[in-house]
Scaffold this active site. Structure first.
Site, PDB file in Angstrom:
ATOM      1  CB  SER A 154      -0.942  -0.047   1.212  1.00  0.00           C
ATOM      2  OG  SER A 154      -1.898   0.981   1.167  1.00  0.00           O
ATOM      3  CG  ASP A 318      -6.410  -3.696  -3.409  1.00  0.00           C
ATOM      4  OD1 ASP A 318      -7.217  -2.785  -3.156  1.00  0.00           O
ATOM      5  OD2 ASP A 318      -5.184  -3.619  -3.182  1.00  0.00           O
ATOM      6  CG  HIS A 351      -5.743  -2.060   0.213  1.00  0.00           C
ATOM      7  ND1 HIS A 351      -4.808  -2.137  -0.805  1.00  0.00           N
ATOM      8  CD2 HIS A 351      -5.205  -1.221   1.152  1.00  0.00           C
ATOM      9  CE1 HIS A 351      -3.759  -1.374  -0.506  1.00  0.00           C
ATOM     10  NE2 HIS A 351      -3.981  -0.811   0.668  1.00  0.00           N
TER      11      HIS A 351
END
Length: 374
Positions: A154, A318, A351
């Site tokens: 991320s 995601d 995610h």
């Protein structure tokens, strides 16, 4: 697996820097602290170091436990330890809390030595570039010239990209997981709503709430709920909660559904341990990151001087950092004839999949890292 192959009891360390750090915004921090933890042993020629870059709400506590009674292992404990993908029998792994954080590194809640009170609103806006520059200073402090690998998911993946751009001679492998070369307009919108929830909380006091001995809990709670929804996939939310009721319908605005109960629990927990000023700065750093901006939007041109080898991973469910964004990174690397391996992992967790112990995902990491020479 986590307990059997744990790194065991770990203790954080603090590096103090008297050398000034000039930030992207133009502000200068004359001195600062970085808190970090290490796992494994640094080899004689210091060639086996791996840096972990954390995501938005991450900390330096990446693996192991602080005490025998500690109920919670580090946030990536399933990945780091003897025999795990980041094998501490091979690698010396470093986790640190970013500058501007709220878990021990200098940040808005820290005491400003010039005033004797918390920095608060006066703490400057920091960027991914600033974090990487301060991480390089920590590497110097530890005597590490080159990282065998820099790894991040991320926002941590963005830091990994920046490492390859800013310090091409100091990174051999870059592992970019569930990340993107910049934020989409939709992602920036989520961040702005979260910031507004905090900034408009009556107890925010322009960022100087420390002096009032309050916390803008309402804003933090809403920001966390919003963020948490975007980290999960619809399938996972449906499977875990669906439309299950907590009890019988009361026709009220209190908790009626299990999903509401879960979001409120996560919000309360987060508001009790995370600093609001840190949150708004972390989301802003996400917004600003865009290495292609200096090259008229040409990401391939941005990677012209990169030399690292890459593993790029994405997850099918995601939707906040979709596989298409990872493929943009892969294309830019291939345009520069850089060695890159890419995998799109089938996973249901959205995610948050990059944090999960998924056999296929971990097998890919383990295979790649087993071939990293130290």
């Amino acid at each position: 697996m986590s307990e059997i192959n744990s790194v065991g009891i770990v203790a954080p360390q603090i590096a103090h820097f008297n050398a000034p750090l000039t930030l992207t915004c133009g502000a200068v921090l004359p001195e600062f602290d970085l808190i970090y933890e290490t796992y494994g042993e640094l080899n004689a020629d210091k060639s086996n170091a791996v840096l972990i870059c954390h995501a938005l709400s991450g900390t330096h506590h990446v693996a192991g436990r602080h005490t025998a009674e500690d109920k919670h292992a580090g946030w990536w404990d399933n990945l780091i330890g003897p025999g795990k993908p980041l094998d501490t029998n091979k690698f010396f792994v470093i986790g640190m809390n970013n500058l501007g954080g709220c878990h021990g590194s200098t940040g808005p809640a820290s005491i400003n030595p010039a005033t004797g009170i918390p920095f608060g609103a006066s703490f400057p806006v920091v960027t991914v570039e600033d974090w990487v520059n301060s991480q390089a200073m920590l590497a110097d402090y530890l005597g590490i010239t080159t990282f065998a690998a820099v790894v991040g998911g991320s926002l941590g993946g963005m830091q990994t990209l920046q490492w390859s751009l800013a310090y091409p001679d100091r990174i051999k492998h870059a592992l970019v997981i569930a990340s993107a070369p910049n934020l989409t307009a939709q992602n920036m919108a989520f961040n702005e709503v979260a910031r507004q929830a905090i900034i408009t909380d009556p107890e925010f006091y322009g960022g100087d709430y420390y002096a009032h001995h309050v916390v803008p809990r309402r804003g933090l709670r809403i920001a966390r709920m919003l963020g948490h929804i975007t980290y999960l996939s619809n399938d996972v939310m449906g499977a875990k909660f669906g439309r299950k009721l907590k009890d019988t319908i009361k026709y009220s605005f209190d908790v009626e559904f299990e999903m509401e109960s879960y979001l409120r629990y996560q919000a309360d927990k987060f508001a009790g341990e995370f600093d609001a000023n840190t949150y708004i700065r972390m989301t802003r750093a996400l917004d600003y990151f865009d290495p292609a901006a200096a090259f008229a939007g040409d990401l391939s041109a941005a990677f012209k001087h990169v030399t690292a080898k890459f593993l790029v991973l994405s997850f099918t469910s995601d939707w906040r950092f979709s596989p298409a964004r990872s493929r943009e990174i892969v294309k830019a690397l291939l345009d520069n004839a850089l060695p890159v391996k890419y995998a799109e992992v089938t996973a249901a967790h959205g995610h948050d999949a990059f944090l999960m112990q998924d056999a296929h995902y971990h097998a890919i990491l383990q295979r790649y890292l087993s071939q990293v020479e130290v």
